[in-house]
Design a protein around this motif. Sequence first.
Motif, PDB file in Angstrom:
ATOM      1  N   LYS A   1       0.972  -1.181  -0.096  1.00  0.00           N
ATOM      2  CA  LYS A   1      -0.115   0.064  -0.007  1.00  0.00           C
ATOM      3  C   LYS A   1       0.928   1.227   0.011  1.00  0.00           C
ATOM      4  O   LYS A   1       1.651   1.386   0.720  1.00  0.00           O
ATOM      5  N   LEU A   2       0.647   2.253  -1.185  1.00  0.00           N
ATOM      6  CA  LEU A   2       1.484   3.335  -1.097  1.00  0.00           C
ATOM      7  C   LEU A   2       0.496   4.341  -0.388  1.00  0.00           C
ATOM      8  O   LEU A   2      -0.514   4.688  -0.773  1.00  0.00           O
ATOM      9  N   SER A   3       1.285   5.034   0.420  1.00  0.00           N
ATOM     10  CA  SER A   3       0.492   6.207   1.466  1.00  0.00           C
ATOM     11  C   SER A   3       1.610   7.135   1.949  1.00  0.00           C
ATOM     12  O   SER A   3       2.550   6.759   2.531  1.00  0.00           O
ATOM     13  N   SER A   4       1.470   8.543   1.716  1.00  0.00           N
ATOM     14  CA  SER A   4       2.297   9.435   2.315  1.00  0.00           C
ATOM     15  C   SER A   4       1.905   9.669   3.950  1.00  0.00           C
ATOM     16  O   SER A   4       2.453  10.407   4.610  1.00  0.00           O
ATOM     17  N   PHE A   5       0.954   8.952   4.326  1.00  0.00           N
ATOM     18  CA  PHE A   5       0.333   9.155   5.749  1.00  0.00           C
ATOM     19  C   PHE A   5       0.768   7.990   6.613  1.00  0.00           C
ATOM     20  O   PHE A   5      -0.072   7.842   7.735  1.00  0.00           O
ATOM     21  N   ILE A   6       1.387   7.152   6.024  1.00  0.00           N
ATOM     22  CA  ILE A   6       1.832   5.928   7.039  1.00  0.00           C
ATOM     23  C   ILE A   6       3.346   6.045   7.354  1.00  0.00           C
ATOM     24  O   ILE A   6       4.070   5.959   6.467  1.00  0.00           O
ATOM     25  N   PRO A   7       3.627   5.697   8.654  1.00  0.00           N
ATOM     26  CA  PRO A   7       4.832   5.420   9.001  1.00  0.00           C
ATOM     27  C   PRO A   7       5.550   4.473   8.275  1.00  0.00           C
ATOM     28  O   PRO A   7       5.064   3.489   7.863  1.00  0.00           O
ATOM     29  N   ILE A   8       7.038   4.804   8.121  1.00  0.00           N
ATOM     30  CA  ILE A   8       7.792   3.574   7.255  1.00  0.00           C
ATOM     31  C   ILE A   8       7.591   2.353   8.035  1.00  0.00           C
ATOM     32  O   ILE A   8       7.625   1.449   7.340  1.00  0.00           O
ATOM     33  N   LYS A   9       7.918   2.422   9.213  1.00  0.00           N
ATOM     34  CA  LYS A   9       7.775   1.101  10.020  1.00  0.00           C
ATOM     35  C   LYS A   9       6.504   0.526   9.933  1.00  0.00           C
ATOM     36  O   LYS A   9       6.552  -0.805  10.164  1.00  0.00           O
ATOM     37  N   ASN A  10       5.510   0.866   9.319  1.00  0.00           N
ATOM     38  CA  ASN A  10       4.076   0.180   9.156  1.00  0.00           C
ATOM     39  C   ASN A  10       3.778   0.021   7.547  1.00  0.00           C
ATOM     40  O   ASN A  10       2.958  -0.812   7.325  1.00  0.00           O
ATOM     41  N   ILE A  11       4.607   0.271   6.826  1.00  0.00           N
ATOM     42  CA  ILE A  11       4.694   0.082   5.399  1.00  0.00           C
ATOM     43  C   ILE A  11       5.155  -1.229   5.144  1.00  0.00           C
ATOM     44  O   ILE A  11       6.169  -1.729   5.516  1.00  0.00           O
ATOM     45  N   GLU A  12       4.162  -2.167   4.392  1.00  0.00           N
ATOM     46  CA  GLU A  12       4.296  -3.589   4.240  1.00  0.00           C
ATOM     47  C   GLU A  12       4.802  -3.857   2.884  1.00  0.00           C
ATOM     48  O   GLU A  12       4.333  -2.962   1.868  1.00  0.00           O
ATOM     49  N   ILE A  13       5.865  -4.490   2.689  1.00  0.00           N
ATOM     50  CA  ILE A  13       6.599  -4.864   1.443  1.00  0.00           C
ATOM     51  C   ILE A  13       5.517  -5.992   0.776  1.00  0.00           C
ATOM     52  O   ILE A  13       4.791  -6.723   1.433  1.00  0.00           O
ATOM     53  N   ASN A  14       5.803  -6.240  -0.648  1.00  0.00           N
ATOM     54  CA  ASN A  14       5.228  -7.153  -1.283  1.00  0.00           C
ATOM     55  C   ASN A  14       6.142  -8.038  -2.020  1.00  0.00           C
ATOM     56  O   ASN A  14       6.330  -7.777  -3.311  1.00  0.00           O
ATOM     57  N   PRO A  15       6.712  -8.991  -1.400  1.00  0.00           N
ATOM     58  CA  PRO A  15       7.885  -9.871  -2.039  1.00  0.00           C
ATOM     59  C   PRO A  15       7.359 -11.096  -3.080  1.00  0.00           C
ATOM     60  O   PRO A  15       8.109 -11.476  -3.681  1.00  0.00           O
ATOM     61  N   GLU A  16       5.984 -10.887  -3.010  1.00  0.00           N
ATOM     62  CA  GLU A  16       5.534 -12.014  -3.873  1.00  0.00           C
ATOM     63  C   GLU A  16       5.363 -11.560  -5.533  1.00  0.00           C
ATOM     64  O   GLU A  16       5.014 -12.372  -6.400  1.00  0.00           O
ATOM     65  N   LEU A  17       5.554 -10.192  -5.589  1.00  0.00           N
ATOM     66  CA  LEU A  17       5.550  -9.753  -6.807  1.00  0.00           C
ATOM     67  C   LEU A  17       6.749  -9.978  -7.789  1.00  0.00           C
ATOM     68  O   LEU A  17       7.749  -9.956  -7.432  1.00  0.00           O
ATOM     69  N   LYS A  18       6.417 -10.042  -9.199  1.00  0.00           N
ATOM     70  CA  LYS A  18       7.738 -10.455  -9.874  1.00  0.00           C
ATOM     71  C   LYS A  18       8.803  -9.261  -9.925  1.00  0.00           C
ATOM     72  O   LYS A  18       9.984  -9.796  -9.857  1.00  0.00           O
TER      73      LYS A  18
END
Length: 233
Positions: A60-77
């Motif tokens: 999820k891309l958002s400029s209102f979420i702390p970096i520590k709460n941004i989840e990565i998506n390692p399943e994408l190509k």
Amino acid sequence: MKVAIMQPYFFPYIGYFQLINAVDYFVFYDDVNYIKQGWINRNRILVNNEAKYITIPLKKLSSFIPIKNIEINPELKEYKTMLKTIEMAYKKAPYFHAIFNLINEVLNKEYKTLAEITIKSVKSCCEYLDIKTQFYVASEDFATTKGLERAERLQTICKQLHANQYINALGGQELYSKEDFTKEKIQLQFIQSKAITYKQFGNHFVPWLSIMDVLMFNSKEEVRVILGKYELM
């Protein structure tokens, strides 16, 4: 004692490591908001003598979420093919094997958040370069300072670390006043990298790529020399 405080970035450029190497304590600012179109989850490498982006995909891309709460998506190509992209780009570089193993070790661990993988990428490079700076994480070590005004929070962290010098990236000149820090008995300085060049594949040098590029083309000793190519303002 000297302190620097910065957001964690994914295999950032050499200037980030010059900043780390210039201080005694470095704080990963992981509880500030993620910046869209910034460098936190992406950087550039050399592909066919041109700068090309590599990016950690996010859920999820958002400029209102702390970096520590941004989840990565390692399943994408995009994530799964990143290692192959780096391998193809640098397999003929002089220090490819050691550095590719370092990158491979970082990317093949399990992470949930962007902060985890970016911090790991920075620490792994520092370990390789024998940088002895002590690391802290803002959300873990200075949580009580959250909510303070921007400059006040930095000053408070410095005081908690018993530091009398705060070194910031050059862009901080637009945000912070040396006089305000002096009032708190803290010397504020800004770091500026000097011109840096080294031999890549082609005759045309492409500057300010990811630390991956610097490490691929330079020995550990040569990088240690590059780390000192800056001035404090």
